[in-house]
Design a protein around this motif. Sequence first.
Motif, PDB file in Angstrom:
ATOM      1  N   CYS A  96       0.845  -1.187   0.000  1.00  0.00           N
ATOM      2  CA  CYS A  96       0.000   0.000   0.000  1.00  0.00           C
ATOM      3  C   CYS A  96       0.888   1.247   0.000  1.00  0.00           C
ATOM      4  N   PRO A  97       0.901   2.002  -1.100  1.00  0.00           N
ATOM      5  CA  PRO A  97       1.779   3.171  -1.206  1.00  0.00           C
ATOM      6  C   PRO A  97       1.388   4.264  -0.216  1.00  0.00           C
ATOM      7  N   ASN A  98       0.174   4.233   0.234  1.00  0.00           N
ATOM      8  CA  ASN A  98      -0.270   5.248   1.171  1.00  0.00           C
ATOM      9  C   ASN A  98       0.128   4.883   2.599  1.00  0.00           C
ATOM     10  N   ASP A  99      -0.185   3.659   3.007  1.00  0.00           N
ATOM     11  CA  ASP A  99       0.151   3.233   4.364  1.00  0.00           C
ATOM     12  C   ASP A  99       1.603   2.802   4.501  1.00  0.00           C
ATOM     13  N   GLN A 100       2.283   2.678   3.364  1.00  0.00           N
ATOM     14  CA  GLN A 100       3.682   2.285   3.363  1.00  0.00           C
ATOM     15  C   GLN A 100       3.925   0.977   4.090  1.00  0.00           C
ATOM     16  N   THR A 101       3.090   0.025   3.808  1.00  0.00           N
ATOM     17  CA  THR A 101       3.317  -1.297   4.394  1.00  0.00           C
ATOM     18  C   THR A 101       2.818  -2.368   3.451  1.00  0.00           C
ATOM     19  N   VAL A 102       3.328  -3.562   3.719  1.00  0.00           N
ATOM     20  CA  VAL A 102       2.861  -4.708   2.978  1.00  0.00           C
ATOM     21  C   VAL A 102       1.537  -5.156   3.595  1.00  0.00           C
ATOM     22  N   LEU A 103       0.686  -5.811   2.802  1.00  0.00           N
ATOM     23  CA  LEU A 103      -0.588  -6.313   3.313  1.00  0.00           C
ATOM     24  C   LEU A 103      -0.741  -7.775   2.909  1.00  0.00           C
ATOM     25  N   SER A 104      -1.490  -8.519   3.699  1.00  0.00           N
ATOM     26  CA  SER A 104      -1.764  -9.906   3.317  1.00  0.00           C
ATOM     27  C   SER A 104      -2.880  -9.923   2.274  1.00  0.00           C
ATOM     28  N   ASP A 105      -3.026 -11.055   1.621  1.00  0.00           N
ATOM     29  CA  ASP A 105      -4.054 -11.169   0.584  1.00  0.00           C
ATOM     30  C   ASP A 105      -5.437 -10.824   1.139  1.00  0.00           C
ATOM     31  N   LEU A 106      -5.635 -11.155   2.398  1.00  0.00           N
ATOM     32  CA  LEU A 106      -6.964 -10.937   2.978  1.00  0.00           C
ATOM     33  C   LEU A 106      -7.247  -9.477   3.306  1.00  0.00           C
ATOM     34  N   GLU A 107      -6.213  -8.657   3.300  1.00  0.00           N
ATOM     35  CA  GLU A 107      -6.436  -7.248   3.610  1.00  0.00           C
ATOM     36  C   GLU A 107      -6.573  -6.406   2.344  1.00  0.00           C
ATOM     37  N   VAL A 108      -6.628  -7.112   1.228  1.00  0.00           N
ATOM     38  CA  VAL A 108      -6.767  -6.439  -0.055  1.00  0.00           C
ATOM     39  C   VAL A 108      -8.153  -6.735  -0.581  1.00  0.00           C
ATOM     40  N   GLU A 109      -8.858  -5.722  -1.044  1.00  0.00           N
ATOM     41  CA  GLU A 109     -10.144  -6.031  -1.651  1.00  0.00           C
ATOM     42  C   GLU A 109     -10.125  -5.724  -3.137  1.00  0.00           C
ATOM     43  N   LYS A 110     -10.792  -6.610  -3.863  1.00  0.00           N
ATOM     44  CA  LYS A 110     -10.851  -6.427  -5.313  1.00  0.00           C
ATOM     45  C   LYS A 110     -12.126  -5.673  -5.627  1.00  0.00           C
ATOM     46  N   LEU A 111     -11.963  -4.547  -6.282  1.00  0.00           N
ATOM     47  CA  LEU A 111     -13.149  -3.767  -6.621  1.00  0.00           C
ATOM     48  C   LEU A 111     -13.233  -3.616  -8.133  1.00  0.00           C
ATOM     49  N   PRO A 112     -14.443  -3.692  -8.646  1.00  0.00           N
ATOM     50  CA  PRO A 112     -14.602  -3.536 -10.092  1.00  0.00           C
ATOM     51  C   PRO A 112     -14.315  -2.086 -10.487  1.00  0.00           C
ATOM     52  N   GLU A 113     -13.707  -1.927 -11.662  1.00  0.00           N
ATOM     53  CA  GLU A 113     -13.413  -0.566 -12.097  1.00  0.00           C
ATOM     54  C   GLU A 113     -13.502  -0.513 -13.616  1.00  0.00           C
ATOM     55  N   SER A 114     -14.034   0.586 -14.106  1.00  0.00           N
ATOM     56  CA  SER A 114     -14.029   0.699 -15.559  1.00  0.00           C
ATOM     57  C   SER A 114     -12.808   1.504 -15.955  1.00  0.00           C
ATOM     58  N   GLY A 115     -11.958   0.884 -16.749  1.00  0.00           N
ATOM     59  CA  GLY A 115     -10.725   1.545 -17.170  1.00  0.00           C
ATOM     60  C   GLY A 115     -10.501   1.322 -18.651  1.00  0.00           C
ATOM     61  N   LYS A 116      -9.256   1.360 -19.059  1.00  0.00           N
ATOM     62  CA  LYS A 116      -8.921   1.200 -20.480  1.00  0.00           C
ATOM     63  C   LYS A 116      -7.978   0.031 -20.651  1.00  0.00           C
ATOM     64  N   LEU A 117      -8.096  -0.563 -21.797  1.00  0.00           N
ATOM     65  CA  LEU A 117      -7.120  -1.578 -22.184  1.00  0.00           C
ATOM     66  C   LEU A 117      -6.328  -0.985 -23.355  1.00  0.00           C
ATOM     67  N   TYR A 118      -5.016  -0.881 -23.146  1.00  0.00           N
ATOM     68  CA  TYR A 118      -4.154  -0.249 -24.155  1.00  0.00           C
ATOM     69  C   TYR A 118      -3.463  -1.325 -24.976  1.00  0.00           C
ATOM     70  N   TYR A 119      -3.529  -1.171 -26.285  1.00  0.00           N
ATOM     71  CA  TYR A 119      -2.832  -2.110 -27.170  1.00  0.00           C
ATOM     72  C   TYR A 119      -1.541  -1.451 -27.638  1.00  0.00           C
ATOM     73  N   LEU A 120      -0.420  -2.010 -27.170  1.00  0.00           N
ATOM     74  CA  LEU A 120       0.885  -1.424 -27.491  1.00  0.00           C
ATOM     75  C   LEU A 120       1.623  -2.321 -28.490  1.00  0.00           C
ATOM     76  N   GLN A 121       2.292  -1.672 -29.419  1.00  0.00           N
ATOM     77  CA  GLN A 121       3.055  -2.449 -30.405  1.00  0.00           C
ATOM     78  C   GLN A 121       4.533  -2.394 -30.059  1.00  0.00           C
ATOM     79  N   TYR A 122       5.135  -3.567 -30.015  1.00  0.00           N
ATOM     80  CA  TYR A 122       6.579  -3.662 -29.762  1.00  0.00           C
ATOM     81  C   TYR A 122       7.260  -4.106 -31.054  1.00  0.00           C
ATOM     82  N   PRO A 123       8.223  -3.330 -31.534  1.00  0.00           N
ATOM     83  CA  PRO A 123       8.931  -3.728 -32.754  1.00  0.00           C
ATOM     84  C   PRO A 123       9.831  -4.936 -32.517  1.00  0.00           C
ATOM     85  N   ILE A 124       9.802  -5.844 -33.473  1.00  0.00           N
ATOM     86  CA  ILE A 124      10.691  -7.002 -33.389  1.00  0.00           C
ATOM     87  C   ILE A 124      11.982  -6.666 -34.091  1.00  0.00           C
ATOM     88  N   LYS A 125      13.061  -6.987 -33.400  1.00  0.00           N
ATOM     89  CA  LYS A 125      14.381  -6.609 -33.888  1.00  0.00           C
ATOM     90  C   LYS A 125      14.726  -7.350 -35.178  1.00  0.00           C
TER      91      LYS A 125
END
Length: 896
Positions: free
Chosen positions: A179-208
């Motif tokens: 947690c960047p705000n509390d500056q501590t590590v948290l266990s899996d149980l102290e994390v909640e998954k919340l739905p969010e509407s965001g973006k999916l970015y399609y990035l192109q990587y050039p092949i050498k």
Amino acid sequence: MDIPKQYDPKQAEQHHYKRWEQSGYFAPEINRDPNAPVFSIVIPPPNVTGSLHMGHALQHTFMDVLTRFKRMRGFRTLWLPGIDHAGISTQLMVVRALKKEGTSRQELGREKFIERVWQWKNESGGQITIQMRREGASVDWSREKFTMNEDLSRAVREEFVRLYEEGLIYRGNRIVNWCPNDQTVLSDLEVEKLPESGKLYYLQYPIKGSDERITVATTRPETMLGDTAVAVNPEDSRYANVLGATISLPLTNRDIPIIADEFVDPEFGTGAVKVTPAHDPNDYEMGVRHNLPQVVVIDPYAKLTADAGSGFAGLDRYKARQKVVEEFERLGLLEKVVDYEFSISKCERCKTVIEPLISTQWFMRMEPLRDLALDLMRRKRMPRFVPEVPYENVYTNWLENLRDWTISRQLWWGHQIPAWYTPTGEVVVARSVEEAREQAGTAELTQDPDVLDTWFSSALWPFSTLGWPDETQDLKTFYPTSVLITARDIIFLWVSRMVMMGMKFTGREPFDDVYITGTVLDAQGQRMSKTKMNGIDPLDVFDKYGVDATRLTLAQVGSTDTRWNEKQVESYRNFANKIWNAARFCLLYSEGASINPELIRANDASLALHDRWMISRLNKTALDMNRALADYDFHQAVQLLYHFFWDDFCDWYIELTKADVIAETNSPERAEARSRLLTILDQALRLLHPFMPYITEELWQRLPGAGETLLHPAYAGASPSIMLASYPEGSERLIDSGAEAEMAATIDLISRVRNIRSEMNIKPGERVRVLIGAPEEKLRHVFTAAKDQIARIVRASEVSVSAQLDSPRASARAVLIGGAELAVPLEGLIDFQQEIQRLEREKEKLRAEAAKLEAQLSNPNFVERAPAERVQEVSTRLNEIAQRTSQLQQLIESLQ
RNA sequence: AGGCACGUACGUCAAUGGUAGACGGCUUCCCUUACAAGGAAGAGGUUGGGGGUUCGAGUCCCUCCGUGCCUACCA
């Protein structure tokens, strides 16, 4: 005797608790019976920062009901209270206070800060312990515990050292929830998954070495700066030709490989995944599998690191995201951006978006511990969850899929990890710094600055509070505890861990049963929460309706979720008032009388019907109550109490015994009726006491004869209190089905007369004649014996009973239970047509019922396959109906 | 995405496969000397829809609709 007409809860709530507490009634030592069975509960320790909310009030009600019940049953009873230090919450609270004062914890330094937290705790922590007294909670305050006290801290160190020595605690470098705000590590149980509407970015990587590009989709473009590979599914033919090729990663000067990994789902996105081992849990795993480098581009403050490149270093993660996208667009490498719904991990406490980071932390290996718990369930089916469905499965499934537990926290408030480092970086784990020095052979040690997850200490609660690791008398007496009562949201965080630690360190289950309470929702069906501001403060409800009424409301919730319904509390407030006034009646007519258990010890023919019936009902109710409480069926228990007291005791018994009780002249009969009434009231109050401690004590103290002799033998010598009186157990022997049947006939008769009065619009003050024709001699006897009471209750000028009904034509009539008939002469008041209609309506009801039953009987399958007993029931009922119908028909004909 | 619950009277909730109940609210009548925070009498239900098993289903099975909760590594 001067008793107000209305029950005043505040008045009653003022005195009793203090007396109970000071008299030591809550402590198990009050029980003088060395062989007493034991009942113990430990409270789920509320957070030191918390104040009472509905969830607490709910749990505490259940716990107190059971504790008071068992205490009255003579158990050596302990309900142990305590408080949890609540690491993060408490630290944040003090940090905020410091901020207001213009300082910070860093400025203060660790030692001063902790001092400051203690100061806060002592001044304003544990509000809840005061509020619990208001609830009437019969906890043993002399054994109150706090998880940061020295005794419990010692238990925590013992736990840590032993698990470490067995290799079950280890230090490791892994990807964790940060947690960047509390500056501590948290266990899996102290994390909640919340739905969010965001973006999916399609990035192109050039092949050498080619013009080709490979497109990856991501929700977090900024992490591409830390990519160390692109992965595709090995079966994916589209990418077979580029497998093993090298990508020249845009915005960096790094080259990364294209690798194959089963984890990649060809169906999703482009089928190619960017791999960022340092900032994504899946990618981390993949990185480990493929031995990929970890490039850290985000720091603990969620800002980009120097490794992210000069254009990005120092930027906030969201700023960096924007910039990466802009750069890709500028380079013509941004293929597209689409809207996307996904779930995001947030800090349960501050709702900051979690940053997965690689970090060195302490972990607990769970498999061997988990097996202890699963084994207990398999072998002994323990703990027994109530309700069993769905919680036994929920618990078991979670255990089966358990992963290692991150136990260290970057906080100052909590149990500091008992690990020290030598100047050369060697780790020493010990129970004290002295022990550590001895082990390390040097005094130059630095203790690990981290503290342990709060739940690390909570996991020991059922035995650390009883003195573990010492083999104390309390531990021997009260462990394992009898039952744990808690909400379902901490089954994993707490319940499972107590089982694992209990099995590990004591070899015993920490509790036999786990009762999972329902949840009190708001009127809209939403969870009550601080942020939603929709919580109902139990203290307000106490003020408005009284503690006892609130407790009944909550007890009734049981294990189902229930919407808060203030009307319900109001109805139980009315119930309390009913109890008050019933007692008031008994007391107003108590001269020359006192409680005498002998008067209800036998149930024989020498007693009046209403007495035999009441004794029967009392014993039935007591048996049912004991059963309901043994089954944790609180809802049923409340219903039983309500109807027993209101319907049986108030509506019928008091009304029927009233004539004897209020007789003007003093007589042995009057004294006996009064004493028996008081005795039954005493029993009723005892039945109610675990649920309604205040009103029952307040009234009981006033009852003549309430004293030491009524106490359970285990409490002999204590100053009298209903909470030490023995709880009625009920006896099958005193249940009198004959009396119940006779009473049912009497009640039927009274109801019929009332019905006639009401339907015929007879003025309440007007007296009527009641004529009864009962062919059965027994029934005639019953009605004759109760004549006066019946007359009083239905306001009759006369009640006459004969074998054959002989009544004027102008009467309202009814057919009663047992073939008896009733007539109420109504000269000049009766409309014959209307009366015929009334009787026809009744006949119609019977006809409808008969039709259903006949249909059943005429079905050969029913007669053949249903149990004979059932078939018999149906035909008996049908006969009854036939008889009544013909009686009704005769009545109708006599009117025509 | 999976898993698990739940849906019963106007409201909140009950009902070991055997006649669907309670409390509040509502209607009518009553301040009848324990209690108007009370008393009496009433009205109110095809148990979310559909199918199945059974002599019999609110209850067991399937399915659809709706509502919650939990778990999950789909970028």
